[in-house]
Design a protein around this motif. Structure first.
Motif, short mmCIF file in Angstrom:
data_model
loop_
_atom_site.label_atom_id
_atom_site.label_comp_id
_atom_site.label_asym_id
_atom_site.label_seq_id
_atom_site.Cartn_x
_atom_site.Cartn_y
_atom_site.Cartn_z
N HIS A 62 25.74 40.78 81.08
CA HIS A 62 26.19 41.63 79.98
C HIS A 62 26.58 43.02 80.46
CE1 HIS A 62 24.94 38.62 76.98
NE2 HIS A 62 23.99 38.36 77.86
N SER A 63 27.03 43.13 81.71
CA SER A 63 27.51 44.40 82.22
C SER A 63 29.02 44.48 82.02
CB SER A 63 27.17 44.56 83.70
OG SER A 63 27.77 43.52 84.45
N GLY A 64 29.50 45.69 81.79
CA GLY A 64 30.94 45.89 81.64
C GLY A 64 31.50 45.09 80.47
N THR A 65 32.79 44.86 80.52
CA THR A 65 33.45 44.07 79.48
C THR A 65 32.96 42.63 79.58
OG1 THR A 65 35.39 45.50 79.71
CG2 THR A 65 35.68 43.44 78.50
N HIS A 66 32.35 42.12 78.50
CA HIS A 66 31.73 40.80 78.58
C HIS A 66 31.69 40.15 77.21
CE1 HIS A 66 28.35 43.35 77.28
NE2 HIS A 66 27.88 42.26 76.70
N ILE A 67 31.42 38.85 77.21
CA ILE A 67 31.29 38.07 75.98
C ILE A 67 29.87 37.54 75.88
CG2 ILE A 67 32.06 35.91 77.05
CD1 ILE A 67 33.48 35.26 74.38
N ASP A 68 29.34 37.53 74.67
CA ASP A 68 28.00 36.99 74.42
C ASP A 68 28.08 35.49 74.12
OD1 ASP A 68 26.99 39.54 74.65
OD2 ASP A 68 26.83 39.88 72.49
N ALA A 69 27.29 34.70 74.83
CA ALA A 69 27.15 33.29 74.49
C ALA A 69 26.25 33.16 73.26
CB ALA A 69 26.55 32.52 75.66
N LEU A 70 26.29 32.02 72.61
CA LEU A 70 25.51 31.82 71.39
C LEU A 70 24.01 31.73 71.65
CD1 LEU A 70 27.78 29.45 69.28
CD2 LEU A 70 27.72 31.95 69.33
N CYS A 71 23.61 31.47 72.90
CA CYS A 71 22.18 31.46 73.21
C CYS A 71 21.63 32.86 73.46
CB CYS A 71 21.90 30.57 74.42
SG CYS A 71 22.61 31.18 75.96
N HIS A 72 22.51 33.86 73.43
CA HIS A 72 22.09 35.23 73.74
C HIS A 72 21.13 35.79 72.69
CE1 HIS A 72 22.20 39.34 75.05
NE2 HIS A 72 23.02 39.77 74.10
N GLN A 73 21.25 35.35 71.44
CA GLN A 73 20.43 35.89 70.37
C GLN A 73 19.76 34.75 69.59
OE1 GLN A 73 20.13 39.37 69.63
NE2 GLN A 73 21.16 39.57 71.61
N ALA A 74 18.60 35.05 69.02
CA ALA A 74 17.88 34.07 68.21
C ALA A 74 17.27 34.79 67.01
CB ALA A 74 16.80 33.38 69.02
N GLU A 75 16.94 34.01 65.99
CA GLU A 75 16.26 34.53 64.81
C GLU A 75 15.09 33.60 64.50
OE1 GLU A 75 17.39 36.18 60.35
OE2 GLU A 75 18.62 34.60 61.25
N ASP A 76 13.89 34.16 64.42
CA ASP A 76 12.69 33.35 64.20
C ASP A 76 12.59 32.21 65.21
OD1 ASP A 76 11.89 34.92 62.01
OD2 ASP A 76 13.15 33.76 60.65
N MET A 77 12.94 32.54 66.47
CA MET A 77 12.84 31.59 67.59
C MET A 77 13.73 30.37 67.42
SD MET A 77 11.12 33.04 69.91
CE MET A 77 10.77 31.70 71.06
N HIS A 78 14.89 30.57 66.75
CA HIS A 78 15.88 29.51 66.63
C HIS A 78 17.26 30.07 66.98
CE1 HIS A 78 12.67 27.52 64.42
NE2 HIS A 78 13.34 26.39 64.53
N LEU A 79 18.00 29.29 67.74
CA LEU A 79 19.38 29.65 68.07
C LEU A 79 20.31 29.24 66.94
CD1 LEU A 79 19.50 28.38 71.78
CD2 LEU A 79 18.99 30.70 70.98
N HIS A 80 21.59 29.55 67.11
CA HIS A 80 22.60 29.13 66.13
C HIS A 80 22.51 27.62 65.90
CE1 HIS A 80 26.33 28.67 64.00
NE2 HIS A 80 26.77 27.84 64.91
#
Length: 256
Positions: A62-80
């Motif tokens: 996640h340095s510089g210009t980058h894209i976030d994958a869907l596993c990058h964030q979670a809510e209540d320990m669940h991914l998208h």
């Protein structure tokens, strides 16, 4: 195929990547950013005229210009998609679901929403985004890029880190329009230090990545697009196939 090649040869190409170097702006969670050190050098005395040099490159996803994958964030320990985070999904060598290697090449209609020079620390609202989109149709599958005026601050790390961001209402407004991806020229899409009363920190990451399955591209360079008044373009972005990665450096292009 000939017609496509001719059209591409005649297109004007805008490079939307910021330069990468040690000490470039980086979210504190992603230090040290980029490190490049020569491990082979051009030196005399090798016995022939040809010499070689090459470097060791160390960088966070996640340095510089980058894209976030869907596993990058979670809510209540669940991914998208409701995928629970357990040792089968989150392994020492990356994710077995929704990793960077699952991001297809992004080739889509791009739209620029130019907010001008957003004041430091200001969170752009849905109403401001809607005003910036006046006269344009946002379609499902678009890539929507938001200019906050931060791109010109890249060489001033403190000023870049203090720049504006996007608030939860703006992220909700965009999610309702079902873009393929969104992006901005600031540090983290959201205001890094802002706390939403419902969602906590980085609310756009929860709304877009976890709930809506929409990728976020950060630290874009959008100054030339804005200077030339370009609001619609062909967008091309190719993430690296990092198996199990949570994000990828990218070099996005806008073709007009």
């Amino acid at each position: 195929m000939t017609a496509l090649a001719d059209a591409l040869r005649g297109a004007w190409v805008y490079d939307l990547e910021q330069p990468r170097f040690a000490g470039a702006p980086s979210h504190p969670a992603h230090e040290p950013g980029v490190l490049l050190h020569l491990h082979r050098r051009h030196e005399p005395g090798t016995g022939e005229a040809r010499t070689s040099a090459s470097a060791l490159l160390v960088m966070t996803e996640h340095s510089g210009t980058h894209i976030d994958a869907l596993c990058h964030q979670a809510e209540d320990m669940h991914l998208h998609g409701g995928i629970p985070i357990d040792p089968r999904v989150q392994t020492p060598r990356g994710f077995t679901a929704l990793g960077t290697d699952t991001i297809a090449p992004l080739i889509a209609r791009g739209v620029l929403l130019d907010l001008g020079e957003v004041p430091a620390g200001h969170a752009v609202s849905a109403a401001e985004l809607e005003a910036a989109a006046s006269g344009m149709e946002l379609r499902p599958g678009d890539v929507v890029l938001v200019r906050l005026g931060c791109g010109a601050l890249w060489e001033d790390r403190a000023a870049f880190a203090a720049a504006g961001g996007v608030d939860a209402s703006a992220s909700r407004w965009l999610a309702e329009r079902r873009p393929l991806a969104v992006g901005a020229d600031n540090l983290a899409w959201d205001l890094p230090d802002a706390v939403d009363p419902e969602l906590g920190t980085l609310p756009g990451h929860t709304l877009l990545i976890v709930r809506a399955g929409i990728h976020i591209i950060e630290m874009l360079y959008l100054e030339e697009l804005a200077r030339d008044g370009v609001r619609e373009f062909a967008f091309v972005c190719l993430p690296l196939k990092l198996r199990g990665g949570t994000g990828s450096p990218v070099r996005p292009l806008a073709l007009v």
